[in-house]
Each structure stands twice: as C-alpha cells, then as structure tokens.
Design a protein around this motif. Sequence first.
Motif, PDB file in Angstrom:
ATOM      1  N   ASP A 118       0.833  -1.198   0.000  1.00 18.47           N
ATOM      2  CA  ASP A 118       0.000   0.000   0.000  1.00 18.47           C
ATOM      3  C   ASP A 118       0.874   1.256   0.000  1.00 18.47           C
ATOM      4  O   ASP A 118       0.674   2.175  -0.802  1.00 18.47           O
ATOM      5  CB  ASP A 118      -0.908  -0.034   1.230  1.00 18.47           C
ATOM      6  N   ARG A 119       1.859   1.278   0.893  1.00 19.86           N
ATOM      7  CA  ARG A 119       2.744   2.442   0.975  1.00 19.86           C
ATOM      8  C   ARG A 119       3.532   2.634  -0.316  1.00 19.86           C
ATOM      9  O   ARG A 119       3.697   3.759  -0.780  1.00 19.86           O
ATOM     10  CB  ARG A 119       3.714   2.288   2.145  1.00 19.86           C
ATOM     11  N   GLN A 141       1.319   4.139  -2.923  1.00 17.68           N
ATOM     12  CA  GLN A 141       1.040   5.556  -2.672  1.00 17.68           C
ATOM     13  C   GLN A 141       2.242   6.430  -3.037  1.00 17.68           C
ATOM     14  O   GLN A 141       2.092   7.499  -3.626  1.00 17.68           O
ATOM     15  CB  GLN A 141       0.648   5.754  -1.220  1.00 17.68           C
ATOM     16  N   GLU A 142       3.431   5.951  -2.679  1.00 15.77           N
ATOM     17  CA  GLU A 142       4.642   6.695  -3.033  1.00 15.77           C
ATOM     18  C   GLU A 142       4.818   6.778  -4.550  1.00 15.77           C
ATOM     19  O   GLU A 142       5.236   7.798  -5.084  1.00 15.77           O
ATOM     20  CB  GLU A 142       5.877   6.004  -2.447  1.00 15.77           C
ATOM     21  N   ALA A 174       2.441   6.731  -6.764  1.00 16.45           N
ATOM     22  CA  ALA A 174       1.456   7.686  -7.292  1.00 16.45           C
ATOM     23  C   ALA A 174       1.986   9.108  -7.141  1.00 16.45           C
ATOM     24  O   ALA A 174       1.864   9.937  -8.052  1.00 16.45           O
ATOM     25  CB  ALA A 174       0.124   7.518  -6.565  1.00 16.45           C
ATOM     26  N   LYS A 175       2.586   9.361  -5.985  1.00 22.84           N
ATOM     27  CA  LYS A 175       3.151  10.698  -5.727  1.00 22.84           C
ATOM     28  C   LYS A 175       4.285  10.981  -6.726  1.00 22.84           C
ATOM     29  O   LYS A 175       4.379  12.062  -7.293  1.00 22.84           O
ATOM     30  CB  LYS A 175       3.688  10.755  -4.289  1.00 22.84           C
ATOM     31  N   ARG A 184      -1.790  10.130 -14.295  1.00 21.06           N
ATOM     32  CA  ARG A 184      -2.272   9.346 -13.144  1.00 21.06           C
ATOM     33  C   ARG A 184      -2.684   7.957 -13.614  1.00 21.06           C
ATOM     34  O   ARG A 184      -3.239   7.798 -14.708  1.00 21.06           O
ATOM     35  CB  ARG A 184      -3.486  10.059 -12.546  1.00 21.06           C
ATOM     36  N   ALA A 188      -3.755  -2.920   0.076  1.00 19.49           N
ATOM     37  CA  ALA A 188      -3.458  -1.892  -0.925  1.00 19.49           C
ATOM     38  C   ALA A 188      -4.653  -1.602  -1.836  1.00 19.49           C
ATOM     39  O   ALA A 188      -4.697  -0.568  -2.489  1.00 19.49           O
ATOM     40  CB  ALA A 188      -2.266  -2.339  -1.772  1.00 19.49           C
TER      41      ALA A 188
END
Length: 283
Positions: free
Chosen positions: A129-130, A133-134, A136-137, A146, A168
Amino acid sequence: MNEKKRWKKLAKQPVPRPAETRVFTISNQKGGVGKTSTAVNLAAAMADRGLETLVVDIDPQGNASTALNIEHGVEVDSTYDVLIDAAPMSDVVKQCPEYPNLYCLPSNIDLAGAEIELVSLVAREQRLDRALQEYAKYREEQGLPRLDYIFIDCPPSLGLLTINAFVAAKEVLIPIQCEYYALEGLSQLLKNIELVQKHLNPTLSVSTILLTMYDGRTNLASQVASEVREHFPKQVLDAVIPRSVRISEAPSYQQTVLSYDPQSTGALSYLEAAVEIAHKGAQ
Ligand code: ADP
Ligand code: MG
C-alpha cells in the motif's frame, strides 16, 4: 448474441476514465482458476482503450510478468525489493512492449521467501500500500499521467503477500472457474476478506466476480454459473470468459490474448469484461 454483433456493440462503448485510480486485487486461493490470465488480459484491455494501467505481480511464479513480456530473472529488481527492501517502485516498474500505457511491477522466485521475511518487518501488512502511494506521488511529481487501473495478481494462498494486496486495494475481483467445486474455498476467502475489512482496510469490498473457463457445451458450467449468480447477483459480471485455447496459448508467446489473437473470442470477452468494469465503477 453472435460475435459480430458483440464486436459492433463493443466498438460503440467508450471506456471512461475513473474519477480516481481503481486498485483491484485479483484473488482466489485456488490455483489455476484464471487469476493471472484475468489480471494481464483485463489490464491489456484497459490499456487498449487508452487507460493508464499497472499490473503488480505478487506471485513468486511471475506468470503475469511472463505474459506481459517483462524480464524477471533473479538479477532483475522486482516486487521482492519493493516489499522487503523498500526499493522505490519507480525504479522497478517496467513499461510493457505491447502498450506504452501498460506497466508491470515484475516478480520472480525471490518473492517465495518474502512470505516469511515479511513476518518480522514493521508495518508488514501495509508495505505494498505504501509503495503504491509513493509511486502515485512520484508520477504526479514527474508530470506522468495518473494511473487509472491497478491489478494485483495474487499467489494462490492467503498469506502475507495476499494480505498486502488486500490492504493496498479497494476492490477484490474473484475469478471463479465454472467447474465442480467452484464455490469450495470461497467462504474461507470471504472470511479472510472480512477480517481484513475489520482490522486493516475498512474500504475493501468484493466488487467483482468474473466467471472464467466457461464451457458453454456442458450443463455443469451453466449450473455453476447460475449458482454463483444467485449467491452474488450484484458482483458477477454479465461478461463471461469462455474456455479458449487462444487464451492459454498466449503466455507461451509472452503475449496477452489481445495482441496474440485480437480477433479471438478470448480477446472479445476480456474487452467486454473491461468495459463492464469501467461502467460499473462509474455508477
Ligand atoms: P491462476 O493464476 O489462478 O493460477 P491462470 O490464469 O494461470 O490461473 O490459468 C491456469 C491455466 O489455465 C493456465 O495454463 C492458463 O493458460 C489456462 N487458462 C486460463 N484461462 C483460460 C481460459 N479462459 N481458457 C483456457 N485456458 C485458460
Ligand atoms: Mg497465477
């Protein structure tokens, strides 16, 4: 409907971009039910319709990486490095040769050890999950588009790798093979999903069930299909994936069925499933 009509209908159906990235985990602890075929072919179908799509291979077998023609020997950085060593996904994700807007996080046999190595790590259930997210950033910062869809191809087990996928994702897609024993093991899968909802990811839901390897000539297949539809009227897609030699041949040419035989029933069926998923999500 005959195939010609189905192609015609499909051509008229636009595939809208979702309002935000949709993350699916493709899961069923049974092996050989069509998880990997569904992950790569649905992803290719979305990419074919212009959507930015990522396949995350978290099965140590690396079958999704093979089908997408992504190098994944032990010398290549992979999902293992992302989950265990916190390598940035941007360094590991590869673009697939079939479509410029289709990406893959490859996996290899290193991941077989991850199930045990994860146990002693901090935030062991949240690592994927982390990482996502990273990533995506990172894409946003780099001015990259995106992602529209992420499909996580799970191993045939309910261990920590699959739990990382459940944490996730927001949606679970369960492929069900239209054969005897199809529903066996499903209650255990659903129980695990409930546990994850309760303790780790309250936003998770089983949004989609896809009937795979459907053999229209047998009564058994139609019996299983109607039983599954009765149990899960909202989740089961109208689109059904037939048993098809083309679908099973494609990976040995490192291709999805969409490029291996774009006119085939298999390609048509996965495109129909993709369109339906896109529209269902927009409701
Ligand atoms: P899983 O990832 O759940 O183990 P796979 O997608 O790898 O399942 O499918 C198992 C086997 O069945 C593979 O050899 C695959 O090529 C084949 N297969 C998958 N879907 C179909 C289909 N619709 N028709 C015929 N063979 C299929
Ligand atoms: Mg698989």
